[in-house]
Design a protein around this motif. Sequence first.
Motif, short mmCIF file in Angstrom:
data_model
loop_
_atom_site.label_atom_id
_atom_site.label_comp_id
_atom_site.label_asym_id
_atom_site.label_seq_id
_atom_site.Cartn_x
_atom_site.Cartn_y
_atom_site.Cartn_z
N ALA A 66 13.45 5.05 54.36
CA ALA A 66 13.59 6.63 54.23
C ALA A 66 12.14 6.51 53.04
O ALA A 66 11.15 7.38 52.84
N ASN A 67 12.06 4.89 52.44
CA ASN A 67 11.40 4.92 51.31
C ASN A 67 9.86 4.80 51.99
O ASN A 67 8.73 6.05 52.32
N LEU A 68 9.78 3.58 53.44
CA LEU A 68 8.64 3.85 54.37
C LEU A 68 8.08 5.20 55.01
O LEU A 68 6.72 5.60 54.73
N SER A 69 8.63 6.56 55.02
CA SER A 69 8.64 7.94 55.41
C SER A 69 8.53 8.77 54.58
O SER A 69 8.10 9.94 54.58
N LYS A 70 8.18 8.47 53.08
CA LYS A 70 8.90 9.67 52.18
C LYS A 70 7.72 10.67 52.14
O LYS A 70 7.68 11.50 51.87
N ASP A 71 6.50 9.86 52.15
CA ASP A 71 5.77 10.97 52.63
C ASP A 71 5.27 11.90 53.83
O ASP A 71 4.44 13.18 53.89
N ASN A 72 6.62 11.90 54.54
CA ASN A 72 6.98 12.65 55.84
C ASN A 72 8.26 12.11 56.50
O ASN A 72 8.60 11.69 57.32
N PRO A 73 9.22 12.87 55.74
CA PRO A 73 10.32 12.62 55.82
C PRO A 73 10.72 12.90 56.86
O PRO A 73 10.46 13.69 57.55
N GLU A 74 11.73 11.68 57.23
CA GLU A 74 12.26 12.19 58.81
C GLU A 74 13.39 13.25 58.94
O GLU A 74 13.81 13.72 59.79
N SER A 75 14.63 13.23 57.67
CA SER A 75 15.47 13.76 57.56
C SER A 75 15.03 14.85 56.70
O SER A 75 14.75 15.09 55.46
N ASP A 76 16.49 15.71 56.68
CA ASP A 76 16.46 16.81 55.35
C ASP A 76 17.87 17.07 54.66
O ASP A 76 17.59 17.13 53.38
N VAL A 77 18.87 15.95 55.17
CA VAL A 77 19.86 15.74 55.00
C VAL A 77 21.03 14.30 55.01
O VAL A 77 20.00 13.60 55.35
N THR A 78 20.47 13.53 53.71
CA THR A 78 21.62 12.02 53.91
C THR A 78 22.91 11.40 52.69
O THR A 78 23.19 12.18 52.52
N PHE A 79 23.33 11.60 54.07
CA PHE A 79 24.80 10.92 53.29
C PHE A 79 24.13 9.73 53.28
O PHE A 79 23.93 8.62 54.17
N THR A 80 24.97 8.74 52.16
CA THR A 80 24.92 7.77 51.92
C THR A 80 26.41 7.09 50.66
O THR A 80 26.71 8.19 50.53
N LYS A 240 49.70 -1.19 40.08
CA LYS A 240 49.42 -0.03 38.68
C LYS A 240 48.00 0.42 38.50
O LYS A 240 47.76 1.72 37.16
N GLU A 241 46.96 -0.54 38.19
CA GLU A 241 45.24 -0.41 37.33
C GLU A 241 44.64 0.73 37.99
O GLU A 241 43.55 0.54 37.67
N GLY A 242 44.97 0.94 39.40
CA GLY A 242 44.28 1.71 40.59
C GLY A 242 44.00 1.06 41.30
O GLY A 242 43.21 0.32 41.12
N ALA A 243 43.64 1.85 42.23
CA ALA A 243 42.54 1.29 43.32
C ALA A 243 41.33 1.64 42.81
O ALA A 243 41.16 2.97 42.91
N VAL A 244 40.18 0.76 43.69
CA VAL A 244 39.15 1.38 43.38
C VAL A 244 38.32 2.10 44.31
O VAL A 244 38.21 1.96 45.67
N LEU A 245 37.79 3.67 43.24
CA LEU A 245 37.52 4.30 44.50
C LEU A 245 36.40 4.26 45.28
O LEU A 245 35.18 4.16 44.35
N GLY A 246 35.80 5.12 46.28
CA GLY A 246 34.74 4.95 47.18
C GLY A 246 34.63 6.56 47.27
O GLY A 246 35.27 7.22 47.26
N ILE A 247 33.05 6.60 47.02
CA ILE A 247 32.45 8.20 47.50
C ILE A 247 31.38 8.00 48.20
O ILE A 247 30.40 7.10 48.17
N ASP A 248 31.46 8.58 49.59
CA ASP A 248 30.15 8.91 50.02
C ASP A 248 29.93 10.00 49.62
O ASP A 248 30.58 11.34 49.28
N THR A 249 28.03 10.43 49.64
CA THR A 249 27.60 10.95 48.65
C THR A 249 26.36 12.10 50.29
O THR A 249 26.19 11.13 51.25
N MET A 250 25.86 12.98 49.29
CA MET A 250 25.07 13.66 50.29
C MET A 250 24.13 14.10 49.27
O MET A 250 24.55 14.49 48.39
N GLY A 251 23.17 13.97 49.47
CA GLY A 251 21.83 14.96 49.03
C GLY A 251 20.22 15.17 50.27
O GLY A 251 20.86 14.77 50.83
N ILE A 252 20.07 15.99 48.96
CA ILE A 252 18.09 17.09 50.23
C ILE A 252 17.10 15.87 49.70
O ILE A 252 16.87 15.83 49.10
N THR A 253 16.89 15.06 51.53
CA THR A 253 16.11 14.33 51.56
C THR A 253 14.95 15.48 50.52
O THR A 253 14.02 16.28 50.73
#
Length: 341
Positions: A66-80, A240-253
């Motif tokens: 995404a950094n290499l193609s930032k001037d001409n982005p290859e995607s519209d939505v990114t999951f990470t 009891k201390e809780g499980a370590v939360l993970g969240i996969d996310t989405m953003g607009i390129t």
Amino acid sequence: MRRLLLTASALAFLTPSAFAETLVVSSWGGSFRDLIAEAIATKFTEETGVTVEFITGGTIDRLNQANLSKDNPESDVTFTTSHVGWLYRNQGLFEDLDMSKIPNAANLVEQAKISPSHIGAWAYVYTIGYLPDLVPQDITFESWNDLWSPELKGMIAVPDFDPSHIIAVAAKLEGVDIENWQQAEDKLRALQPNLKAFYTNDANSQQLLSTGETPVQVLLSMNAYHMQSEGLDVKLAIPKEGAVLGIDTMGITKGSTKQNLAYKFIDTALDPEVQARIAEIKKGSPVVSNVQLPEELASLPGIFTTPEQWESQTLIIPHQLRAEKTGEWRQWFSENMTAGN
């Protein structure tokens, strides 16, 4: 004139699909690509007529591209992941989100509001998974401290690609904020005798567990449920201390020329029916509060459907801090934990 008529005549025979718009989504490959295609893209295409194409790859590989193609982005939505999403934002690779264009985000749980540029798509936990027949009966995993029991010597596997989970746990047990994780270094080193292996990916994790080589793991909940579906008797514990939360996310390129469609795609992902389908397929938590799950699904460890569960059963590593510290944590873990095993 004759050439123009021929061109117009030829165009008349082209199917509408030849002119169909396409939205490009950057995601992981494999089952996660299939999840997005089945649960989100199908509904999006039904409602808009827009087809969805995928660019797939590893989390950091896609960030670098995404950094290499930032001037001409290859995607519209990114999951990470939530923390790598902060790297996208900090490096100017995400647009700020106009939440008024995402009506379903009105029901977004607080824990899925990651930054002004990326929000949750689904959630999961890293917690203790174990084979009950190979673990001493008096080990209950009611607390993360049970991992340090001498009875588990040489039985545990943890991921080598992301030590943040066990570092967060050690800090919690030592009563220090994760910003001051160095105060938990002795606690981390004390776990070494119990560590048998460091798995590199989900497949490696499954192999180590299915053979019984490491009957206890710090394990991705979605992976555990997949192994259960394959017939392995692996149990999940929520300490009891809780499980370590993970969240996969989405953003607009940043620089996408199809932002209106990108907003529609993200809104579709947060549709309660879509969120229920994601939970059904991957056994993850919906990130909107207006989802109705069947009891057999809602009752699974690591699936949260109420504010009380989100609050009391999760151990949350601050996402921006995690983005800043991951390199430092991996170096320390490699030098002080992995090298000795």
